[in-house]
Write a protein that holds these residues in place. Structure first.
Motif: not given
Length: 145
Positions: A113-125, A14-19
């Motif tokens: 650009a904020k989240y480089p390629e990885s196997d992690t799922l990033v939920d921007c919240g 979980f990575a709260p990210t401004h939208d």
């Protein structure tokens, strides 16, 4: 440009990210029709956007925004099969319309650009579901509507 991935990898983060994009998106109720396949973009997985794929079912009043919304059916079922969402949260999967492609590209540019390629799922919240089954963007929830 590839369509957003519908099946995220198994490792959530979980990575709260401004939208700044979705709240300002000017999309009308008429842009979507019953039967359209759509996605609600929620984050990044493996260097691609991911979200919840759904099918537009019927018009429905979106109480949190006091505007016309859509009743959506989650194709995977689960605890919450139907939700109601504002049209600005949706992106066409069933067709490549210019408005959705422009929005999709802007979200890609903003998030990848904020989240480089990885196997992690990033939920921007960006979204929550209310007790009434209304999918609400954090900007709409904070506005007190």
């Amino acid at each position: 440009m590839n369509p957003p991935s519908r099946t995220p990898p198994p490792t959530p983060a979980f990575a709260p990210t401004h939208d700044p994009l979705t709240p300002a998106r000017d999309i009308t109720h008429q842009h979507f029709q019953a039967g359209d396949q759509v996605v609600v973009l929620k984050g990044v997985a493996g260097g691609e956007l991911w979200g919840d794929a759904m099918r537009v079912v019927a018009p429905s009043w979106h109480t949190p925004t006091d505007e016309d919304g859509w009743r959506l059916r989650d194709a995977t079922g689960g605890a919450q099969t139907y939700v109601t969402a504002h049209p600005r949260y949706l992106v066409h999967l069933s067709r490549r319309c210019p408005d959705c492609l422009i929005y999709l590209r802007a979200v890609e540019d903003h998030l990848l650009a904020k989240y480089p390629e990885s196997d992690t799922l990033v939920d921007c919240g960006w979204y929550t579901t209310t007790a009434l089954g209304q999918l609400v963007h954090i900007a709409d929830a904070q506005s007190g509507r």
